[in-house]
Motif scaffolding. Structure first.
Motif, PDB file in Angstrom:
ATOM      1  N   LEU A   1       0.838  -1.193   0.000  1.00  0.00           N
ATOM      2  CA  LEU A   1       0.000   0.000   0.000  1.00  0.00           C
ATOM      3  C   LEU A   1       0.878   1.249   0.000  1.00  0.00           C
ATOM      4  O   LEU A   1       2.017   1.211   0.470  1.00  0.00           O
ATOM      5  CB  LEU A   1      -0.921   0.003   1.227  1.00  0.00           C
TER       6      LEU A   1
ATOM      7  N   VAL B   1      -4.368   0.407  -6.584  1.00  0.00           N
ATOM      8  CA  VAL B   1      -4.927   1.347  -5.610  1.00  0.00           C
ATOM      9  C   VAL B   1      -5.437   2.561  -6.371  1.00  0.00           C
ATOM     10  O   VAL B   1      -4.692   3.187  -7.115  1.00  0.00           O
ATOM     11  CB  VAL B   1      -3.861   1.770  -4.572  1.00  0.00           C
TER      12      VAL B   1
ATOM     13  N   ALA C   1      -6.741   2.707   1.429  1.00  0.00           N
ATOM     14  CA  ALA C   1      -5.289   2.621   1.565  1.00  0.00           C
ATOM     15  C   ALA C   1      -4.675   3.892   2.140  1.00  0.00           C
ATOM     16  O   ALA C   1      -3.524   4.188   1.903  1.00  0.00           O
ATOM     17  CB  ALA C   1      -4.684   2.328   0.196  1.00  0.00           C
TER      18      ALA C   1
END
Length: 105
Positions: free
Chosen positions: A28, A60, A72
């Motif tokens: 992340l 993401v 995230a």
């Protein structure tokens, strides 16, 4: 010319990364995040990904980096304001859309 319309979905490029053990060791973003269109070698604000040493996170989305999203955003410290102006901005720092209330005749 780039697709800067509302239908464009942006991924994230960040200055750092961390691993979420609870979600099965998923990478992340961390630090400063920028909006990025997959397939391009630069961020929306014009930074070169390689020269700026930014890490790509194709899985993401830009909206996952907002604190209220619960996505995230755990270790995101700053969102690039130039990228936010193009990719969309939500939250307490979002300015309302410009609107003329009393136009001249």
């Amino acid at each position: 010319m780039r697709g800067k319309g509302r239908g464009t979905s942006y991924a994230v490029a960040a200055s750092g990364q961390w691993t979420d053990e609870e979600e099965g060791r998923r990478r992340l973003p961390a630090g400063e995040v920028h909006a990025w269109e997959p397939g391009r070698n630069e961020t929306v604000c014009g930074l070169s990904l390689s020269r700026s040493r930014l890490i790509r996170f194709a899985g993401v989305t830009w909206t996952d980096t907002f604190p209220e999203s619960g996505g995230a955003a755990d270790r995101v410290r700053r969102q690039c304001p130039r990228c936010a102006s193009v990719a969309g901005r939500r939250g307490s720092d979002a300015r309302p859309v410009w609107h003329r209330t009393n136009p001249r005749p």
